[in-house]
Design a protein around this motif. Structure first.
Motif, PDB file in Angstrom:
ATOM      1  N   LEU A  28      -1.081   2.176  -9.017  1.00 40.97           N
ATOM      2  CA  LEU A  28      -2.497   1.856  -8.798  1.00 40.97           C
ATOM      3  C   LEU A  28      -2.704   0.376  -8.506  1.00 40.97           C
ATOM      4  O   LEU A  28      -3.510   0.000  -7.649  1.00 40.97           O
ATOM      5  CB  LEU A  28      -3.324   2.265 -10.014  1.00 40.97           C
TER       6      LEU A  28
ATOM      7  N   LEU B 272      -1.433  -0.290  -4.996  1.00 40.06           N
ATOM      8  CA  LEU B 272      -2.353   0.307  -4.035  1.00 40.06           C
ATOM      9  C   LEU B 272      -3.602  -0.559  -3.877  1.00 40.06           C
ATOM     10  O   LEU B 272      -4.046  -0.846  -2.756  1.00 40.06           O
ATOM     11  CB  LEU B 272      -2.728   1.719  -4.477  1.00 40.06           C
ATOM     12  N   GLY B 273      -4.161  -0.998  -4.978  1.00 38.25           N
ATOM     13  CA  GLY B 273      -5.339  -1.863  -4.908  1.00 38.25           C
ATOM     14  C   GLY B 273      -5.043  -3.198  -4.248  1.00 38.25           C
ATOM     15  O   GLY B 273      -5.826  -3.684  -3.426  1.00 38.25           O
TER      16      GLY B 273
ATOM     17  N   PRO C 231       4.092  10.217 -10.794  1.00 38.98           N
ATOM     18  CA  PRO C 231       3.634   9.491 -11.978  1.00 38.98           C
ATOM     19  C   PRO C 231       4.741   9.064 -12.951  1.00 38.98           C
ATOM     20  O   PRO C 231       4.562   8.102 -13.676  1.00 38.98           O
ATOM     21  CB  PRO C 231       2.664  10.453 -12.640  1.00 38.98           C
TER      22      PRO C 231
ATOM     23  N   THR D 219       0.824  -1.204   0.000  1.00 40.48           N
ATOM     24  CA  THR D 219       0.000   0.000   0.000  1.00 40.48           C
ATOM     25  C   THR D 219       0.861   1.258   0.000  1.00 40.48           C
ATOM     26  O   THR D 219       0.594   2.205  -0.757  1.00 40.48           O
ATOM     27  CB  THR D 219      -0.938  -0.001   1.224  1.00 40.48           C
TER      28      THR D 219
ATOM     29  N   GLY E 227       2.533   1.657  -3.356  1.00 37.18           N
ATOM     30  CA  GLY E 227       1.518   2.065  -4.322  1.00 37.18           C
ATOM     31  C   GLY E 227       1.177   3.537  -4.206  1.00 37.18           C
ATOM     32  O   GLY E 227       1.013   4.226  -5.217  1.00 37.18           O
TER      33      GLY E 227
ATOM     34  N   TRP F 223       2.783   5.301 -12.691  1.00 36.02           N
ATOM     35  CA  TRP F 223       1.506   5.418 -11.987  1.00 36.02           C
ATOM     36  C   TRP F 223       0.598   4.194 -12.169  1.00 36.02           C
ATOM     37  O   TRP F 223      -0.127   3.842 -11.241  1.00 36.02           O
ATOM     38  CB  TRP F 223       0.780   6.713 -12.352  1.00 36.02           C
ATOM     39  N   PRO F 224       0.619   3.474 -13.330  1.00 36.17           N
ATOM     40  CA  PRO F 224      -0.223   2.268 -13.390  1.00 36.17           C
ATOM     41  C   PRO F 224       0.218   1.188 -12.392  1.00 36.17           C
ATOM     42  O   PRO F 224      -0.618   0.537 -11.764  1.00 36.17           O
ATOM     43  CB  PRO F 224      -0.070   1.774 -14.824  1.00 36.17           C
TER      44      PRO F 224
ATOM     45  N   THR G 268       1.969   6.207  -7.155  1.00 40.40           N
ATOM     46  CA  THR G 268       0.828   6.919  -7.729  1.00 40.40           C
ATOM     47  C   THR G 268       1.017   8.424  -7.638  1.00 40.40           C
ATOM     48  O   THR G 268       0.646   9.159  -8.563  1.00 40.40           O
ATOM     49  CB  THR G 268      -0.473   6.502  -7.007  1.00 40.40           C
ATOM     50  N   THR G 269       1.611   8.902  -6.558  1.00 41.98           N
ATOM     51  CA  THR G 269       1.830  10.347  -6.428  1.00 41.98           C
ATOM     52  C   THR G 269       3.012  10.828  -7.256  1.00 41.98           C
ATOM     53  O   THR G 269       3.112  12.018  -7.539  1.00 41.98           O
ATOM     54  CB  THR G 269       2.051  10.736  -4.950  1.00 41.98           C
TER      55      THR G 269
END
Length: 115
Positions: free
Chosen positions: A54, A57-58, A29, A19, A22, A50-51, A26-27
């Motif tokens: 994500l 993170l998910g 990019p 997490t 991620g 960034w992908p 994401t922050t």
């Protein structure tokens, strides 16, 4: 070290780390790489990250939710703590059988009472 404790720690640390990574990806990019030819430096390439952020993170949030749920329903309980409704009488039902149960009247005769 106890193997169960090690597995519990890994089950919490891996999704938490996923997490955090991620969120960072994401922050941020893009990542840039710089090259040098001896006298000057120049932008060699950029990479979109960034992908992957994500996805991590998910996966991290899903993993944390799964571990929290598994910890909540696990069989490991402190001494003296009983599962709910153990050694207790079940609540009365509201079916037709419960409403017309047999009762004993005066004089020892039984009759059916309807409520």
């Amino acid at each position: 070290m106890n193997a169960r404790l090690l597995a519990w720690a890994a089950a919490w640390v891996v999704p938490l780390l996923s997490t955090v990574v991620g969120i960072v990806l994401t922050t941020t990019p893009t990542l840039s790489t710089w090259g040098t030819d001896g006298t000057t430096s120049f932008l060699e390439s950029t990479l979109d990250v960034w992908p992957a952020g994500l996805v991590l993170l998910g996966a991290g949030v899903l993993g944390l939710s799964a571990v929290a749920l598994a910890s909540a329903v696990s069989g490991d309980r402190a001494e003296g703590v009983r599962p709910p409704f153990t050694d207790r009488t079940p609540p009365r039902t509201t079916t037709a059988d419960a409403r017309t149960e047999t009762q004993t009247g005066s004089g020892g005769r039984s009759f059916r009472a309807s409520r």
